[in-house]
Design a protein around this motif. Sequence first.
Motif, PDB file in Angstrom:
ATOM      1  N   SER A 118       0.878  -0.996   0.196  1.00  0.00           N
ATOM      2  CA  SER A 118      -0.040  -0.091   0.038  1.00  0.00           C
ATOM      3  C   SER A 118       0.877   1.358   0.129  1.00  0.00           C
ATOM      4  CB  SER A 118      -0.916   0.177   1.243  1.00  0.00           C
ATOM      5  OG  SER A 118      -1.716   1.104   1.362  1.00  0.00           O
ATOM      6  N   ILE A 119       0.605   2.371  -0.942  1.00  0.00           N
ATOM      7  CA  ILE A 119       1.485   3.648  -0.846  1.00  0.00           C
ATOM      8  C   ILE A 119       0.420   4.640  -0.769  1.00  0.00           C
ATOM      9  CG2 ILE A 119       2.851   5.055  -2.219  1.00  0.00           C
ATOM     10  CD1 ILE A 119       4.049   1.948  -1.708  1.00  0.00           C
ATOM     11  N   THR A 120       0.612   5.400   0.290  1.00  0.00           N
ATOM     12  CA  THR A 120      -0.396   6.662   0.422  1.00  0.00           C
ATOM     13  C   THR A 120       0.322   7.976   0.114  1.00  0.00           C
ATOM     14  OG1 THR A 120      -1.156   5.594   2.273  1.00  0.00           O
ATOM     15  CG2 THR A 120      -1.515   7.915   2.221  1.00  0.00           C
ATOM     16  N   THR A 121      -0.161   8.815  -0.760  1.00  0.00           N
ATOM     17  CA  THR A 121       0.225  10.101  -0.852  1.00  0.00           C
ATOM     18  C   THR A 121      -0.281  10.819   0.151  1.00  0.00           C
ATOM     19  OG1 THR A 121       0.675   9.632  -3.286  1.00  0.00           O
ATOM     20  CG2 THR A 121       0.439  12.040  -2.588  1.00  0.00           C
ATOM     21  N   TRP A 122       0.773  11.283   1.079  1.00  0.00           N
ATOM     22  CA  TRP A 122       0.144  12.227   2.196  1.00  0.00           C
ATOM     23  C   TRP A 122       0.505  13.679   1.941  1.00  0.00           C
ATOM     24  CZ3 TRP A 122       2.314  15.299   6.067  1.00  0.00           C
ATOM     25  CH2 TRP A 122       1.411  15.629   7.121  1.00  0.00           C
ATOM     26  N   MET A 123      -0.568  14.399   2.034  1.00  0.00           N
ATOM     27  CA  MET A 123      -0.534  15.740   1.663  1.00  0.00           C
ATOM     28  C   MET A 123      -1.112  16.756   2.888  1.00  0.00           C
ATOM     29  SD  MET A 123      -1.140  16.063  -2.413  1.00  0.00           S
ATOM     30  CE  MET A 123      -0.486  17.594  -2.594  1.00  0.00           C
ATOM     31  N   GLY A 124      -0.827  16.029   3.940  1.00  0.00           N
ATOM     32  CA  GLY A 124      -1.830  16.664   5.234  1.00  0.00           C
ATOM     33  C   GLY A 124      -1.059  17.791   6.054  1.00  0.00           C
ATOM     34  N   TYR A 125      -0.394  18.516   5.276  1.00  0.00           N
ATOM     35  CA  TYR A 125       0.391  19.829   5.656  1.00  0.00           C
ATOM     36  C   TYR A 125       0.473  20.710   4.748  1.00  0.00           C
ATOM     37  CZ  TYR A 125       4.873  19.335   3.105  1.00  0.00           C
ATOM     38  OH  TYR A 125       5.797  19.355   2.130  1.00  0.00           O
ATOM     39  N   ASP A 126       0.520  22.108   5.310  1.00  0.00           N
ATOM     40  CA  ASP A 126       0.496  23.213   4.484  1.00  0.00           C
ATOM     41  C   ASP A 126       1.982  23.435   3.846  1.00  0.00           C
ATOM     42  OD1 ASP A 126      -2.143  24.113   4.851  1.00  0.00           O
ATOM     43  OD2 ASP A 126      -1.781  25.120   6.648  1.00  0.00           O
ATOM     44  N   ARG A 127       2.269  22.770   2.895  1.00  0.00           N
ATOM     45  CA  ARG A 127       3.613  22.718   2.332  1.00  0.00           C
ATOM     46  C   ARG A 127       3.753  24.131   1.699  1.00  0.00           C
ATOM     47  NH1 ARG A 127      -0.352  21.344  -0.179  1.00  0.00           N
ATOM     48  NH2 ARG A 127      -0.455  19.456   1.306  1.00  0.00           N
ATOM     49  N   PRO A 128       5.000  24.669   1.480  1.00  0.00           N
ATOM     50  CA  PRO A 128       5.551  25.994   1.054  1.00  0.00           C
ATOM     51  C   PRO A 128       5.087  25.862  -0.420  1.00  0.00           C
ATOM     52  CG  PRO A 128       7.663  24.495   1.647  1.00  0.00           C
ATOM     53  CD  PRO A 128       6.252  23.751   2.226  1.00  0.00           C
ATOM     54  N   MET A 129       4.778  27.057  -1.113  1.00  0.00           N
ATOM     55  CA  MET A 129       4.326  27.147  -2.262  1.00  0.00           C
ATOM     56  C   MET A 129       5.412  27.553  -3.313  1.00  0.00           C
ATOM     57  SD  MET A 129       1.787  25.064  -2.472  1.00  0.00           S
ATOM     58  CE  MET A 129       1.269  25.336  -4.169  1.00  0.00           C
ATOM     59  N   ASP A 130       6.531  28.330  -2.636  1.00  0.00           N
ATOM     60  CA  ASP A 130       7.473  28.875  -3.436  1.00  0.00           C
ATOM     61  C   ASP A 130       8.936  28.765  -2.935  1.00  0.00           C
ATOM     62  OD1 ASP A 130       8.140  31.010  -1.517  1.00  0.00           O
ATOM     63  OD2 ASP A 130       5.859  31.799  -2.545  1.00  0.00           O
ATOM     64  N   ALA A 179       4.466  18.741  11.305  1.00  0.00           N
ATOM     65  CA  ALA A 179       5.099  17.573  11.915  1.00  0.00           C
ATOM     66  C   ALA A 179       4.079  16.647  12.733  1.00  0.00           C
ATOM     67  CB  ALA A 179       6.312  17.830  12.779  1.00  0.00           C
ATOM     68  N   GLY A 180       3.259  17.172  13.462  1.00  0.00           N
ATOM     69  CA  GLY A 180       2.354  16.185  14.175  1.00  0.00           C
ATOM     70  C   GLY A 180       1.423  15.465  13.492  1.00  0.00           C
ATOM     71  N   GLY A 181       1.261  16.430  12.320  1.00  0.00           N
ATOM     72  CA  GLY A 181      -0.025  15.317  11.341  1.00  0.00           C
ATOM     73  C   GLY A 181       0.780  14.339  10.884  1.00  0.00           C
ATOM     74  N   LEU A 182       1.729  14.204  10.254  1.00  0.00           N
ATOM     75  CA  LEU A 182       2.506  12.774   9.854  1.00  0.00           C
ATOM     76  C   LEU A 182       2.812  12.049  10.822  1.00  0.00           C
ATOM     77  CD1 LEU A 182       3.618  11.662   7.398  1.00  0.00           C
ATOM     78  CD2 LEU A 182       5.787  12.631   7.888  1.00  0.00           C
ATOM     79  N   ASP A 183       3.182  12.504  11.966  1.00  0.00           N
ATOM     80  CA  ASP A 183       3.578  11.519  13.212  1.00  0.00           C
ATOM     81  C   ASP A 183       2.070  10.816  13.686  1.00  0.00           C
ATOM     82  OD1 ASP A 183       3.737  10.801  15.902  1.00  0.00           O
ATOM     83  OD2 ASP A 183       4.524  12.425  16.535  1.00  0.00           O
ATOM     84  N   ALA A 184       0.919  11.614  13.580  1.00  0.00           N
ATOM     85  CA  ALA A 184      -0.326  11.021  13.966  1.00  0.00           C
ATOM     86  C   ALA A 184      -0.691   9.944  13.171  1.00  0.00           C
ATOM     87  CB  ALA A 184      -1.290  11.856  14.264  1.00  0.00           C
TER      88      ALA A 184
END
Length: 220
Positions: free
Chosen positions: A46-58, A72-77
Amino acid sequence: YAKRNGIFVPGTGQDLARLPFSDARAVAMYNAARAADKALGAEDVSITTWMGYDRPMDLSQAAFPDPARAGAGGLDAFESGLRASHVGKASIDTVIGHSYGSTLVGAAASGGHHLAADNVIAVGSPGMLVDHVGGLSLDPGAHVYAMRATHDIIGMSGVLSEWTLGPDPTAPNFGARGLAADPGPAGPVGVPSVGAHSGYWDQQNIALTNMGAVIAGVAP
């Protein structure tokens, strides 16, 4: 139920509008893992694309650790949730961070966070917010891998990213296990290129083969 779980964390500029591009990379790693171990069935990986953070856009935002620390806490959880909900023998979990995504992975395994992963792969990383793999809090016996293409433009971030995000994870004194990647295309007069930074998932790139092997739990 999957025996091999991969969690892919994209980096700068990879918002929901670009999810199909990140998802294609997840599919490529799924196929590479099954190719690395022919005994793995369709439901074993199983491969999950995890996008649960406000990544920098520039790039101006990507020079600083704030977005990674905030997410960090979102990926940890999420990884802890995978462990808690898994049925049967414990899976081998691999977290793959590309570009600033690897910085987020570093944040999720440091600063009081614990990332319950068996493997971490930093791909084209500008830094993981720690000076050495020993600063990452992972599951016992976990392995940390790093790869960077010769012509990857991330190498031009140099002293600035090292000052704000930490040293290059492919540097020998960082302590990660190096994984081979093709050099990637060079830009004009041989300068680094964006193409090399995004080419790790090209079908013929040894980088993809190596990521698949780590996810599958076999020697890269």
